[in-house]
Design an enzyme around this catalytic site. Structure first.
Site, PDB file in Angstrom:
ATOM      1  CB  CYS A 107      29.763-107.091 -16.872  1.00 40.69           C
ATOM      2  SG  CYS A 107      31.307-106.313 -16.241  1.00 40.69           S
ATOM      3  CG  HIS A 126      28.172-103.041 -15.646  1.00 39.15           C
ATOM      4  ND1 HIS A 126      28.318-104.498 -15.603  1.00 39.15           N
ATOM      5  CD2 HIS A 126      27.259-102.856 -16.514  1.00 39.15           C
ATOM      6  CE1 HIS A 126      27.565-105.109 -16.049  1.00 39.15           C
ATOM      7  NE2 HIS A 126      26.784-104.021 -16.781  1.00 39.15           N
ATOM      8  CG  ASN A 159      23.437-104.317 -18.429  1.00 37.42           C
ATOM      9  OD1 ASN A 159      24.588-104.702 -18.433  1.00 37.42           O
ATOM     10  ND2 ASN A 159      22.478-103.812 -17.548  1.00 37.42           N
TER      11      ASN A 159
END
Length: 474
Positions: free
Chosen positions: A89, A390, A415
């Site tokens: 991520c 994250h 995202n």
């Protein structure tokens, strides 16, 4: 003698009594059972929990209505990326920040940068970081805290913005079509496990060679021999990486297409010249500052995480710690200027994956279980109940335009879980959720007040790499 025997008997009896008092005895168990009267509501909940998840049962019906998707300020973005079954991520977020700038600057139809390309070099650099760390600490015992941490973490697919900055500066970037994803880059666990196993084996060999007392070589000669062997080890790691992720391109052709999908330029680039073309000479480390809301440490101070970097010759993770309310104006200023930001948080808390919302009233666990959860942000971090997990790209904010002072109502992040995840590939969070679970933001220095830039120049307080607050985002 009798006095000694009596003393021993008293001590034994005391120990037995203490043990009985601190254990769950039959009497204690009986008390617990008596305090649990049979209630119809408990029976109904028990029946429900036998057949459905707690999250489903705790979903608050009042929170089922979709949050307003209007935002006062929003950074234009095109296309949603997908990290699949990998912990990259941090890399997807870094690349999303870069591509957003290029798309908006050059009015591109779209652009996705190759995460696989930089991940290849990330894994190679982390292998070198581990092996050189082993060489540097070879004279310390295996149970030394740093040595133990090195062998516990020889390599990972997680990371931070500092890693993005160092990797981009050293290796440049390429478009996704120049080095597309592979099965292994989309699902990193298997190859990562094998690489870690090999690196630990190599690490033990380097320690043994470096601590061989039978040789009378000078430290300089020993280091020279270890360096030579380390390069041989890296050659084997490099070969494995090419098998898993492909061979990184050194040259490629890129066609620049405008918003109407018309080719406006076609040139041959190296990864470094491609970066120079679309992002100029921007140094991500020099031009950006990481601010953090770490409630356990003193605010208005700069901290450095020892050995928390991706490359041996790179930068440790350094951040300025600030109250969350003083971070928000920086974020708003950046979004108003159409500049996306690297953002990280504890994404799993109160996340409704179906509609892509992060709000404290999504789930009523207290009502379901008949108890309360009263820890604040500081207490959750202190007890390992919360921490940054994250990284995503902060792209939008909704503010109360009637308020005299800045009052944020909600935020939105791009995202990297695919276009069908959440709200069209995005997550929308309330400002209250932001306060409780936001931890890190990387913002261009031009949106940061001078007083904070001066704070960031102070000598950092050094923190250990194994502090649980500073685990890499996955």
């Amino acid at each position: 003698m009798k006095k000694i025997s009596l003393l021993i008997s008293v001590l034994f009896a005391s120990a037995s009594m203490a043990s009985a008092q601190s254990s769950i005895t039959p009497d204690v168990l009986k008390q617990l059972q008596q305090k649990q009267p049979v209630q119809a509501s408990d029976k109904a909940i028990r029946n429900a929990m036998a057949h459905a998840s707690i999250a489903t049962l705790a979903t608050d019906a009042n929170a089922l209505t979709m949050m307003d998707t209007h935002f006062t300020y929003r950074v234009p973005n095109k296309g949603i990326t997908d990290q699949k079954s990998s912990g990259r991520c941090w890399l997807f977020t870094g690349m999303n920040v870069l591509r957003s700038k290029a798309i908006n600057t050059y009015s591109l139809k779209g652009l996705e940068l190759s995460q696989n390309y930089l991940f290849f070099y990330d894994q190679l650099e982390k292998a070198n970081l581990f092996l050189q760390g082993v060489i540097d600490t070879r004279k310390q015992p295996m149970d030394d805290r740093l040595v133990d941490w090195l062998f516990s973490n020889p390599l990972s697919d997680g990371g931070t913005f500092c890693g993005v900055a160092d990797l981009v500066k050293k290796y440049g970037v390429v478009p996704k079509e120049a080095m597309p994803e592979t099965y292994q880059s989309n699902s990193t666990s298997e190859i990562s496990r094998l690489l870690k196993l090999k690196l630990r084996e190599f690490g033990l060999e380097l320690r043994e060679k470096g601590n061989n007392t039978r040789t009378r070589q000078s430290d300089g000669m020993i280091n020279e021999g270890l360096e030579k062997r380390k390069v041989e080890m890296l050659s084997e790691i490099y070969r494995i990486l090419t098998l898993a992720y492909g061979i990184p391109p050194t040259e490629f052709v890129y066609e620049q297409r405008d918003a109407k999908d018309q080719v406006v330029a076609s040139d041959t680039y190296t990864p470094q010249s491609f970066y120079a073309k679309y992002w100029g000479d921007e140094d991500l480390y020099d031009n950006y500052i990481m601010v953090m809301n770490d409630p356990l440490r003193e605010y208005y101070k700069t901290y450095q995480i020892e050995f928390d970097r991706h490359t041996y010759d790179g930068h440790d993770w350094v951040y300025l710690n600030l109250p969350v309310e003083e971070i928000k104006p920086m974020a708003v200023a950046s979004i108003k200027d159409s500049t996306a930001m690297y953002f990280s948080c504890d994404v799993g808390k109160f996340l409704n994956r179906k509609d892509g919302t992060l709000r404290l009233d999504n789930f009523d666990y207290e009502c379901l279980l008949g108890t309360t959860f009263g820890m604040n942000k500081s207490q959750r971090v202190q007890t390992h109940a919360s921490g940054s997990s994250h990284a995503m790209t902060l792209v939008a904010v909704d503010v109360d335009t009637t308020a005299t002072d800045l009052k944020c109502k909600k935020w939105m992040v791009e995202n990297s879980w695919g276009a069908t995840s959440g709200y069209q590939g995005h997550l929308i969070m309330t400002d209250e959720w932001f306060d409780n679970y936001m931890f890190r933001l990387v913002v261009n220095r031009k949106y940061v007040e001078e007083k904070y830039l001066k704070m960031a120049k102070q000598k950092p307080t050094l923190l250990p790499a194994w502090d649980p607050m500073f685990l890499p985002e996955e």
